[in-house]
Write an enzyme that holds these catalytic residues in place. Structure first.
Site, mmCIF file in Angstrom:
data_model
loop_
_atom_site.group_PDB
_atom_site.id
_atom_site.type_symbol
_atom_site.label_atom_id
_atom_site.label_comp_id
_atom_site.label_asym_id
_atom_site.label_seq_id
_atom_site.Cartn_x
_atom_site.Cartn_y
_atom_site.Cartn_z
ATOM 1 C CG ASP A 19 11.897 27.480 66.012
ATOM 2 O OD1 ASP A 19 12.317 26.416 66.507
ATOM 3 O OD2 ASP A 19 11.953 27.730 64.787
ATOM 4 C CE LYS A 81 14.471 20.820 68.492
ATOM 5 N NZ LYS A 81 13.909 21.811 67.563
ATOM 6 C CD GLU A 180 10.435 21.746 66.240
ATOM 7 O OE1 GLU A 180 10.648 21.068 65.217
ATOM 8 O OE2 GLU A 180 11.286 21.900 67.144
#
Ligand code: AMP
Length: 615
Positions: A19, A81, A180
């Site tokens: 993750d 990100k 996700e």
């Protein structure tokens, strides 16, 4: 007849799920039925997604970088990100919120400038991934070479590819980029064995995402996403921090706001208070700021909930929008899944339950769910679990070359894999006993403009008039993205095929360029395609009419008229007549044959055309 263009990559068996978060990153592995997160020596699974470039030359990552965030704000990079895979102009507003310098590099790519060096967001992410990899290797006691890395469902191709590039820079073979919310659903045991609709509510520290997933026949599809890239638990902290600042003695209330260290202490205290209020209905804080005084504050959960209620309502508005965008009603949601540390706030859970009418799943730690889900996917890719299907899409359409150099797409771009499509084709010449098949990738109409994947020959077709053999061509893309093309003549069962990895050697730029090319050349391609189609039609008409003429017994004047029209069209075909001229020739021949009382010819022509369409 096997002629592999490239052999599939060999897969290492140890594959972790990662993750890669805006704030924190972590890895997990699945062993047998259970999945577990991988922790460092201190038992900590989370690696802060931060990199600090110390003036002394050291590069610190994770917790060490986080510790220097206040001391070296312009050298400590976080939240990359938000930048990765985007252009500098796109992220300009975002970059203004960041304490480090983001500049536009070549081709308008964002670069993080630290001193004289410009870093790409990929390079920063790679450092974080390296740290995660090292942590995982220490926990497992062996090297980790491959991973499944997760991204938000709304990440576009460029953002996904940039994430893959970051993994490659970190020395990781990224076997799959996984959404996700899909990972979260997998972690909660929603494994695709049952059809259903899942709402994934992901409230982290600084971002909020909601996704609606549809699971059908083992395939997870994202129906809609909504969210707020600047809404999360940090905003809850700020509301409490305001109250703490207000509780400070008047004399010190002003200066701390300008002092990053005091401000950070207040914010940390606020976060601690918030976390305690998730379990207790009341919490007390005593903050000692040394010479700047102390603050004492007692907050009840009800007060806290009153303060954050408008923010929670904003997330619920997004939920409603996503459900609506998915074309659904709230009652049609089967499962509600929680992700992100801030979903531990009782008010969040309660409001979500009220809205959806369903108690959200809470069995999995919301900070770890995405990594755990990714590890389940990783296990499948490692070849240890064949029961789960993969959830990737094909980046470019796949098809074969047909008569005259046109392409016929069998699998369209963005199809979910695994997938398989079969279409029937035929021969273009009488007594043809073999056909050459060429597989192509791309969006363009002509084979010459697409990417050749491989060629093979199907032999053993019994001699038959053109159009009669029935050749079933199957394109099958398996769970690993490997394409198998097979051709089978239906009457004899003669078969041939090849195996190809369609994305093999294709860079992101190439995929993008091929997409852009197809848009740019759409008109010209359409014209070229039409020219090929009309040429094929004309050739079929000439063939069909000649055959019919040989069989039918027509009065000489009619035979003459048909002959003349066929000859004229044949001559056009032999020369370099354009589409319009050929079309006129076809129309002329149709007119002549249509006037003939005996419908032998027109039916023969119709038959020939029908066969042509199946070719
Ligand atoms: P994430 O980005 O998913 O790691 O979530 C981090 C956010 O979750 C931060 O704002 C944390 O303060 C918040 N958080 C973590 N644990 C709790 C808790 N028990 N109660 C409320 N918020 C929490």
């Amino acid at each position: 007849m096997s002629e592999p263009a490239a052999s599939p990559p060999t897969k290492p068996r140890l594959v972790v799920g990662i993750d890669l978060g805006t704030t924190n990153s972590l890895a997990a592995i699945r062993a047998g039925k259970g999945a577990r997160v991988l922790r460092d020596r201190d038992g900590e699974p989370l690696v802060p997604s931060m990199v600090c470039f110390h003036p002394d030359g050291r590069v610190l990552v994770g917790r060490e970088a986080k510790a220097l965030r206040l001391e070296l704000p312009d050298r400590t990079v976080f939240s990359v990100k938000r930048l990765i895979g985007r252009s500098a102009s796109e992220v300009a507003a975002e970059a203004r919120r960041l304490p480090y310098r983001v500049v536009a590099g070549e081709r308008d790519l964002p670069r993080i400038r630290i001193g004289d060096t410009a870093w790409s967001p990929e390079a920063i992410s790679a450092r974080v991934l390296q740290q995660v990899k090292t942590t995982a290797e220490q926990a497992l006691g062996q090297p980790v070479q491959a991973a499944v890395v997760t991204v938000p469902a709304w990440f576009d191709d460029a953002q996904r590819q940039a994430t893959k590039d970051a993994a490659a820079l970190a020395g990781l073979d990224c076997l799959r980029i996984l959404n996700e919310p899909t990972a979260a659903a997998l972690a909660y045991g929603i494994d695709g064995t049952q059809d259903g609709t899942v709402l994934v509510y992901d409230l982290g520290g600084g971002t909020f995402d909601v996704s609606i997933l549809r699971i059908e026949d083992g395939v997870f599809r994202v129906l809609a996403t909504a969210g707020d890239t600047h809404l999360g638990g940090d905003d809850f902290d700020l509301l409490l921090a305001d109250r703490i600042l207000a509780a400070l003695p008047k004399a010190t209330a002003k200066p701390p706001v300008d002092d990053p260290f005091v401000l950070q202490s207040v914010r940390s205290a606020a976060e601690g208070l918030k976390i305690r209020l998730s379990d207790a209905t009341e919490a007390e804080l005593q903050l000692d700021l040394g010479p700047r005084g102390t603050a004492t504050l007692r907050v009840t959960r009800a007060e806290f909930e009153g303060a954050i209620a408008p923010l929670v309502q904003r997330t619920l508005d997004c939920v409603q929008r996503a459900v609506k965008d998915a074309g659904l009603r709230l009652e049609q949601i089967d499962d509600v899944v929680l992700v992100g540390g801030s979903t531990r706030v009782p008010l969040v859970r309660e409001r979500l339950r009220q809205l959806t009418g369903k108690p959200p799943h809470t069995e999995v730690d919301p900070d770890l769910a995405v990594a755990l889900g990714a590890s389940i996917q990783a296990d499948v890719l490692a070849g240890n679990d064949r029961s789960l299907l993969l959830l990737d899409v094909i980046p470019l359409s796949l098809g074969i070359e047909t008569l005259g150099g046109a392409t016929q797409k069998l699998i369209l771009r963005n199809s979910t894999i695994p997938t398989s499509v079969t279409e029937e084709f035929s021969t273009g010449v009488d007594d043809q006993t073999a056909v050459d098949l060429a597989g192509y990738q791309g969006e363009r109409e002509l084979a010459q403009d697409c990417r050749l994947l491989g060629r093979f020959k199907l032999r053993g077709i019994p001699p038959m008039p053109a159009g009669l053999p029935r050749i079933a061509v199957t394109f099958l893309v398996d769970v690993d993205g490997v394409l198998r093309v097979t051709a089978r003549e239906q009457r004899t069962g003669a078969e041939a095929g090849i195996q190809i990895v369609p994305t093999f050697g294709l860079s992101r730029d190439e995929v993008r360029r091929m997409m852009l090319d197809s848009i740019e050349h759409a008109q010209q391609d359409y014209a070229a395609r039409e020219a090929i189609d009309v040429r094929n039609k004309a050739a079929a008409m000439v063939r069909g009419t000649q055959k019919a003429l040989a069989l039918a017994e027509l009065p000489p004047d009619q035979t003459y008229a048909v002959h003349k029209a066929v000859k004229a069209l044949d001559r056009l075909l032999a020369g370099s007549a354009d589409a319009a001229a050929l079309k006129a020739g076809c129309d002329e021949l149709t007119k002549v044959t249509a006037t003939i009382a005996d419908d032998v010819i027109s039916s023969a022509v119709t038959k020939a055309l029908r066969e042509e369409e199946g070719r």
